[in-house]
Design an enzyme around this catalytic site. Structure first.
Site, mmCIF file in Angstrom:
data_model
loop_
_atom_site.group_PDB
_atom_site.id
_atom_site.type_symbol
_atom_site.label_atom_id
_atom_site.label_comp_id
_atom_site.label_asym_id
_atom_site.label_seq_id
_atom_site.Cartn_x
_atom_site.Cartn_y
_atom_site.Cartn_z
ATOM 1 N N HIS A 38 31.110 36.337 81.096
ATOM 2 C CA HIS A 38 31.863 35.109 81.369
ATOM 3 C C HIS A 38 30.865 33.981 81.137
ATOM 4 C CE1 HIS A 38 34.104 31.904 83.316
ATOM 5 N NE2 HIS A 38 33.042 31.644 84.043
ATOM 6 N N CYS A 108 37.152 32.506 78.111
ATOM 7 C CA CYS A 108 36.078 31.591 78.522
ATOM 8 C C CYS A 108 35.017 31.448 77.428
ATOM 9 C CB CYS A 108 35.425 32.091 79.815
ATOM 10 S SG CYS A 108 34.763 33.767 79.684
#
Length: 168
Positions: A38, A108
């Site tokens: 992420h 993301c």
């Protein structure tokens, strides 16, 4: 003539698996993955990221993910905070609406890569952006795809960006 202000741009990298991917990927996928990444962009004293809730921001390192596992220096930008927030607002109405989130195609890391290029002209490291295709290139990844496609990741602890007066 005065030189333009330069603002540092950092990529915060988090391993959502907290080390499990490194240990289990050879068994499950037949190939080594270092992590399930992420990422977010830190610029103008805030951390910006994209998840199933759309584009969010928070003070750096303040999502419930805790501090990042690593920080990559992406470079610096002349883009002012005002212009950057306008840009984010337009992204939030187009490419990165909450409904547009997809764990493989629009996540993301796609967001961080897009924003890094806008701010600095540089991409984020390919070991991060290549992760979905690496997983999907394995039989296990293909078998899991219908399940993984239904996963929506939204790190808690951020505030929505680009929605004036709290409208969604």
């Amino acid at each position: 003539m005065e030189p333009p202000n330069l603002y540092p741009v950092k990529l915060y990298v988090y391993d959502l698996s907290k080390g499990l991917a490194r240990r289990l990927s050879p068994i499950m996928l037949g190939k080594q993955l270092e992590g399930i990444w992420h990422t977010s962009i830190v610029v103008h004293k805030d951390e910006f990221f994209f998840g199933s809730g759309g584009i969010s921001s928070c003070p750096p390192g303040r999502t419930l993910l805790g501090p990042p596992d690593s920080v990559v220096d992406v470079g610096s930008t002349e883009v002012t905070e005002e212009i950057f927030l306008e840009y984010l607002s337009s992204l939030g109405e187009s490419l990165f609406r909450s409904e547009a989130y997809n764990i493989f195609e629009n996540n993301c890391n796609t967001f961080s890569n897009e924003v890094a290029q806008f701010l600095t002209g540089r991409k984020i490291p390919s070991y991060i952006t290549d992760l979905p295709s690496e997983i999907l290139s394995t039989p296990f990844g293909q078998a899991l795809r219908p399940f993984l496609d239904s996963i929506a990741i939204q790190p808690p602890g951020g505030s929505p960006v680009g929605r004036p007066n709290g409208q969604s």
